[in-house]
Write a protein that holds these residues in place. Sequence first.
Motif, PDB file in Angstrom:
ATOM      1  N   ASP A 182       2.803  26.175   2.783  1.00 33.32           N
ATOM      2  CA  ASP A 182       3.733  26.483   2.000  1.00 33.32           C
ATOM      3  C   ASP A 182       4.060  25.354   1.020  1.00 33.32           C
ATOM      4  OD1 ASP A 182       5.427  25.203   3.688  1.00 33.32           O
ATOM      5  OD2 ASP A 182       6.445  26.942   4.496  1.00 33.32           O
ATOM      6  N   ALA A 183       5.196  25.390   0.188  1.00 30.26           N
ATOM      7  CA  ALA A 183       5.549  24.436  -0.637  1.00 30.26           C
ATOM      8  C   ALA A 183       5.895  23.227   0.128  1.00 30.26           C
ATOM      9  CB  ALA A 183       6.457  24.700  -1.650  1.00 30.26           C
ATOM     10  N   ALA A 184       6.567  23.530   1.443  1.00 30.74           N
ATOM     11  CA  ALA A 184       7.338  22.319   2.072  1.00 30.74           C
ATOM     12  C   ALA A 184       5.863  21.792   3.136  1.00 30.74           C
ATOM     13  CB  ALA A 184       8.174  22.965   3.329  1.00 30.74           C
ATOM     14  N   GLY A 185       4.587  22.245   2.916  1.00 35.34           N
ATOM     15  CA  GLY A 185       3.814  21.874   3.992  1.00 35.34           C
ATOM     16  C   GLY A 185       3.642  22.373   5.194  1.00 35.34           C
ATOM     17  N   GLU A 186       4.203  23.364   5.401  1.00 34.59           N
ATOM     18  CA  GLU A 186       4.225  24.160   6.702  1.00 34.59           C
ATOM     19  C   GLU A 186       3.090  25.007   6.540  1.00 34.59           C
ATOM     20  OE1 GLU A 186       6.248  23.325   9.370  1.00 34.59           O
ATOM     21  OE2 GLU A 186       7.268  21.726   8.237  1.00 34.59           O
ATOM     22  N   VAL A 187       2.412  25.187   7.688  1.00 32.59           N
ATOM     23  CA  VAL A 187       1.355  26.115   8.152  1.00 32.59           C
ATOM     24  C   VAL A 187       1.679  27.699   7.891  1.00 32.59           C
ATOM     25  CG1 VAL A 187      -0.527  27.124   9.592  1.00 32.59           C
ATOM     26  CG2 VAL A 187      -0.063  24.877   9.533  1.00 32.59           C
ATOM     27  N   VAL A 188       1.081  28.384   6.990  1.00 32.29           N
ATOM     28  CA  VAL A 188       1.329  29.890   7.154  1.00 32.29           C
ATOM     29  C   VAL A 188       0.358  30.768   7.307  1.00 32.29           C
ATOM     30  CG1 VAL A 188       2.100  31.824   5.403  1.00 32.29           C
ATOM     31  CG2 VAL A 188       2.702  29.295   5.110  1.00 32.29           C
ATOM     32  N   ASP A 189       0.164  31.171   8.535  1.00 32.34           N
ATOM     33  CA  ASP A 189      -0.542  32.411   9.033  1.00 32.34           C
ATOM     34  C   ASP A 189      -1.991  31.941   9.588  1.00 32.34           C
ATOM     35  OD1 ASP A 189       1.155  34.623   8.435  1.00 32.34           O
ATOM     36  OD2 ASP A 189       0.651  34.583   6.513  1.00 32.34           O
ATOM     37  N   LEU A 190      -2.649  30.688   8.868  1.00 34.66           N
ATOM     38  CA  LEU A 190      -3.992  30.589   9.109  1.00 34.66           C
ATOM     39  C   LEU A 190      -3.797  29.056   9.258  1.00 34.66           C
ATOM     40  CD1 LEU A 190      -6.834  31.365   9.627  1.00 34.66           C
ATOM     41  CD2 LEU A 190      -7.177  30.833   7.333  1.00 34.66           C
ATOM     42  N   CYS A 191      -4.665  28.579  10.722  1.00 33.01           N
ATOM     43  CA  CYS A 191      -4.724  27.137  10.786  1.00 33.01           C
ATOM     44  C   CYS A 191      -5.960  27.039  11.533  1.00 33.01           C
ATOM     45  CB  CYS A 191      -3.582  26.449  11.304  1.00 33.01           C
ATOM     46  SG  CYS A 191      -3.681  24.765  11.751  1.00 33.01           S
TER      47      CYS A 191
END
Length: 208
Positions: free
Chosen positions: A91-100
């Motif tokens: 996301d815009a904050a650099g946090e992982v969303v759903d897939l890593c």
Amino acid sequence: MTDRTGPKGKGVKDMARKTGSKGKGGAESLDALVYGLIAAAAERDLGAVYGAAPAAAIDELVAALRPAVEFVPPPSWRAFMAAFGSLRVLDAAGEVVDLCVYTPREAAAHTREHVRVGPEVRWVDDDGSEHAITTDHLVAFADAGGGGHWCFDTSAPGPEHAVCCHHPEEPLFARKREGGGRVSAEAHEFADFTAWLRGEIGEFMRAS
């Protein structure tokens, strides 16, 4: 490994469409799946970060897992790592969303620190009997959320490996140290890495 942030907007959609129609393997190719993900992420104002992992990094992972397991990387995962490596949606904050998807070094660390269990760990059957268990046959390759990890189950013949979701608090895919049998009859979530990738990306797109 050099990270790249996937481009956004119309160009990505065009790239995904062209890859699906003309790329090797057609619409089912790894490239088509990933570029489709990038396009879907862009539509949600998210970024996709990826970077090819050199073969040497995969060799280091294999060496790091010895002697607990002789891990032979599945061809589909090796091809994915060579093309995209550590793919993750941010996301815009650099946090992982759903897939890593882990880098080879992350895969080794998570496997050793969070998937492996010591000889003192016990599984309790429904009848109350206890068994020492092992998870040496599981190799983490992606974050499953909630403290879980997507893992290859190397206990079955290759070259591809079935994929399961391992949770340290409920290790359904562990095996008994005596006899080597599975502690549960839980079915693997996916037959191989490509099926896992297709499922994860499909779920992401349906949520878009």
